[in-house]
Design an enzyme around this catalytic site. Structure first.
Site, PDB file in Angstrom:
ATOM      1  N   LYS A  31      35.884  49.393  40.152  1.00  0.00           N
ATOM      2  CA  LYS A  31      37.481  48.542  40.636  1.00  0.00           C
ATOM      3  C   LYS A  31      37.251  47.485  38.832  1.00  0.00           C
ATOM      4  CE  LYS A  31      37.697  45.016  43.441  1.00  0.00           C
ATOM      5  NZ  LYS A  31      36.690  44.140  43.569  1.00  0.00           N
ATOM      6  N   THR A  32      36.444  46.629  38.933  1.00  0.00           N
ATOM      7  CA  THR A  32      35.665  45.337  38.176  1.00  0.00           C
ATOM      8  C   THR A  32      36.137  45.984  36.612  1.00  0.00           C
ATOM      9  OG1 THR A  32      34.568  44.434  39.810  1.00  0.00           O
ATOM     10  CG2 THR A  32      34.477  43.085  38.123  1.00  0.00           C
ATOM     11  N   ASP A 213      43.311  41.160  43.169  1.00  0.00           N
ATOM     12  CA  ASP A 213      42.670  41.806  43.290  1.00  0.00           C
ATOM     13  C   ASP A 213      41.828  41.874  44.820  1.00  0.00           C
ATOM     14  OD1 ASP A 213      39.834  43.340  43.433  1.00  0.00           O
ATOM     15  OD2 ASP A 213      38.477  41.258  42.443  1.00  0.00           O
ATOM     16  N   GLU A 214      41.393  42.543  45.344  1.00  0.00           N
ATOM     17  CA  GLU A 214      40.703  42.695  47.528  1.00  0.00           C
ATOM     18  C   GLU A 214      42.253  42.709  47.707  1.00  0.00           C
ATOM     19  OE1 GLU A 214      37.813  43.224  48.004  1.00  0.00           O
ATOM     20  OE2 GLU A 214      36.880  42.646  46.809  1.00  0.00           O
ATOM     21  N   GLN A 244      38.930  49.418  53.870  1.00  0.00           N
ATOM     22  CA  GLN A 244      37.838  48.235  53.715  1.00  0.00           C
ATOM     23  C   GLN A 244      38.180  46.658  54.063  1.00  0.00           C
ATOM     24  OE1 GLN A 244      34.993  47.526  50.832  1.00  0.00           O
ATOM     25  NE2 GLN A 244      35.774  49.304  49.525  1.00  0.00           N
ATOM     26  N   ARG A 597      27.569  50.377  51.864  1.00  0.00           N
ATOM     27  CA  ARG A 597      26.631  49.665  51.162  1.00  0.00           C
ATOM     28  C   ARG A 597      25.628  50.187  50.464  1.00  0.00           C
ATOM     29  NH1 ARG A 597      30.093  47.470  49.806  1.00  0.00           N
ATOM     30  NH2 ARG A 597      31.966  48.467  51.013  1.00  0.00           N
TER      31      ARG A 597
END
Length: 664
Positions: A31-32, A213-214, A244, A597
């Site tokens: 996504k970044t 973002d987020e 998430q 993770r």
């Protein structure tokens, strides 16, 4: 240039220009890269100028990374992008429009300990009987709920009653002191936009493209701020993953992302489901676990990992906490023997209380580790004290002065402080001015000399900070001479604890002067340092990566990745947690975050019994594993992985070599 190396879904997201956009970015889906490419392309193609783009994030580190990566491709113009956390953006707005908000240009930012001090003082002023019985943190949280209009008025206990009495008084006191607390950094801009529609229109015109973002972590107040900013153009692009969303306990509302397509007409929804982090078997397991949640957008992660080997997730059943921690230590040693570095391995758990046994086993086996997400350096009392001294020296505020007036002890007790308070009120002056005029009051000489000593120290402190030749040594020496080092040692059980606490002061001094030397030895940059500190800027904490095993809670692991992940205590009452986990769907999302993770290996543990209230109690397997497809993970009921023929041969060979070595 902007689409190179991107998959088709990422390219669609980067190509979007106008109107609402929801990018559902699964774990490890890049996504970044999408945010950076989209921002850079819009500037390069003239869709928006850099200064017309606003990117709201949840960490300043993420904002800096975005600006840096865009600037690599489009040049210096990227520096004009407004990128930062909601709170840092709020601070910019408050600084620009402080007059309209009736704040001094030199307004201060206070932390929760200062807020608690204000509440304590207000309880005293309204002469509450038994005021010391109030839990200030609980009272403070209720007041913040009232300020955010999230207060449940149907509850009528003494805490809610007191919160309703204190909330308007607290707001008024902050304004009187010309300070803002952390919550005010969001509430003040909302107040401004509601009171001044023309200013709101100016800000809307300034930012023609807004990205968040987020987005799954936003709360109702942040959502209100976003809605004020977007204006008629509705050029709002949000990036997030409802799977998430794990911060409901601190106000995040997953409905913000779930309802986004319904709330914004003609919203384009793009799913990023290609995962570049984890091997297939880990993602199959993760997809199966999260699929049991009903309220979700629905994504299926697919592995694009270049790793050749595929290791199925494993669950080991151990006798108790001691066996569990010894097993984990042994596994870590095996992974290190196989070539993994200690920093490649993470141990994740639901509750901090699980960490003690693990730490003990790691120490016993001489495995170096670090705990991530624990108490920050800047949360320590010693560092908060130093920050208060610096802030008072350059930005005098009554609330800060009261915090340090008798630190270290200088003979100024509660009685003296009350007299200074009363004199200030009677003469309509500040508490600081009252201190300077102590001789006009019924204050004993010893206390007065203590006040004079403190005021002199504060007047000289800026010279130790920003004058030519200022450095951390002279700064620390000033605090030693003032008696602060001795004070730190006096509050410690023994000299080693005192030494460790003073070591934190030295680390803080190093960070402070490193910042000033890099950015400028002047008062403006000193104020900038203090503001970043209050905004919890990660940059100030340094970014050194040590080769140590990482211990952390599942919450602290979000956004990170490790080749080897060990999830401890996958049991009922721990995950979902009996006391902390009120929302089972959110607890399942937390488990999903832990699973995703892992890049190569995922190991899980479950005990047969755990010690609770002094005695061992049987524990059950987590419902999240009972719900999962048993074919997607291996279970070892005896806590031992069967040894393959090749491995057995190697073990025998190693054993015989060790015997030969002993004979020699």
């Amino acid at each position: 240039m902007w689409y190179a190396g991107l998959n088709p879904e990422q390219q669609r997201a980067v190509a979007h220009n106008y109107g609402p956009l929801l990018i559902l970015a699964g774990a490890g889906s890049g996504k970044t890269t999408v945010l950076v490419s989209r921002t850079g392309r819009m500037i390069a193609e003239g869709v928006a100028k850099a200064e017309q783009i606003l990117v709201l994030t949840f960490t300043n580190k993420a904002a800096r990374e975005l600006k840096h990566r865009v600037s690599v491709k489009v040049g210096k113009s990227a520096k004009k992008i407004s990128a930062g956390t909601f709170h840092s953006f709020g601070l910019q707005i408050i600084k620009k429009y402080h007059k309209e908000l009736e704040l001094d240009e030199n307004f201060g930012i206070i932390d929760t300990s200062d807020s608690f001090a204000i509440l304590k003082e207000m309880l005293k002023e309204i002469k509450v009987v038994g005021r010391d019985k109030y839990d200030l943190e609980h009272l403070y949280n209720l007041i913040q709920n009232i300020r955010n209009k999230k207060h449940n008025s149907t509850i009528d206990d003494e805490y809610h009653q007191m919160a309703e009495i204190l909330a308007p008084k607290y707001e008024k006191r902050l304004n009187l002191l010309s300070v803002v607390d952390f919550e005010s950094l969001l509430l003040k801009p909302l107040e401004l936009f509601n009171k001044f529609p023309d200013i709101k229109a100016q800000v809307q015109a300034q930012y023609t493209q807004i990205m968040v973002d987020e987005f799954q972590d936003t709360n109702s107040t942040q959502m209100k701020l976003i809605n004020h900013l977007i204006g008629p153009h509705d050029n709002l692009s949000v990036v997030g993953d409802d799977d998430q969303s794990i911060y409901g306990w601190r106000g995040a509302e997953v409905q913000n992302i779930l309802n986004f397509p319904k709330s914004h007409k003609n919203c384009e929804v793009i799913k990023l489901e290609r995962n570049y982090r984890s091997i297939s078997s880990i993602l199959h397991f993760a997809n199966d676990v999260i699929s049991k949640n009903k309220s979700r957008h629905g994504k299926i992660l697919k592995s694009e990992s270049k790793k050749v080997k595929d290791h199925i997730p494993e669950l080991f059943i151990l006798e108790n906490e001691e066996a569990e921690s010894e097993f984990i230590a042994a596994e870590i040693l095996n992974f290190i023997k196989e070539g993994y570095k200690a920093k490649d391995i993470a141990i994740l758990y639901r509750s901090n209380s699980q960490g003690a046994w693990l730490e003990s086993a790691l120490k016993k086996n001489r495995i170096e580790y670090t705990i991530t997400g624990g108490s920050s350096l800047f949360e320590r009392k010693e560092v908060k004290d130093l920050v208060a001294f610096i802030r008072q020296a350059i930005q005098s505020k009554d609330v800060t002065l009261k915090r340090i007036i008798n630190v270290p002890p200088r003979g100024i007790g509660e009685t003296t402080i009350e007299k200074l308070n009363d004199f200030a009120k009677a003469n309509e002056i500040t508490f600081g001015e009252s201190c300077r005029r102590w001789r006009e009051q019924d204050i004993i000489a010893k206390a007065g000399e203590g006040i004079d000593g403190l005021l002199y120290f504060l007047s000289e402190l800026p010279k130790k900070l920003v004058s030519p030749g200022s450095n951390e040594t002279s700064f620390l020496e000033a605090f030693r001479e003032m008696g602060y080092r001795e004070y730190v040692y006096s509050l410690s059980e023994d000299a080693s604890v005192g030494e460790r606490k003073w070591g934190l002061v030295e680390i803080f001094a190093r960070i402070l002067f490193s910042f000033l030397e890099k950015n400028g030895m002047n008062l403006f940059m000193l104020k900038e340092f203090l503001d970043r500190l209050m905004l919890r800027d990660e940059m100030l904490a340094g970014d050194e990566e040590e080769n140590k095993v990482q211990l952390m809670t599942l919450h602290a692991s979000k956004g990170l990745e490790f080749p080897v992940v060990m999830l401890c205590g996958i049991e009922e009452d721990l995950l979902p947690h009996k006391n902390l986990g009120q929302d089972v769907d959110e607890e399942r999302r937390l488990f999903y975050v832990g699973i995703t993770r892992a890049q190569e290996y995922l190991l899980m543990t479950k005990c047969l019994e755990r010690k609770k209230n002094g005695s061992f109690k049987k524990v059950a397997l987590s419902r999240f594993l009972l719900d999962a497809n048993p074919e997607l993970y291996k279970i070892y009921p005896r806590g031992v992985r069967p040894v393959s023929g090749e491995k057995r041969t190697q073990l025998v060979s190693d054993f015989l070599k060790s015997l030969d070595a002993k004979k020699l």
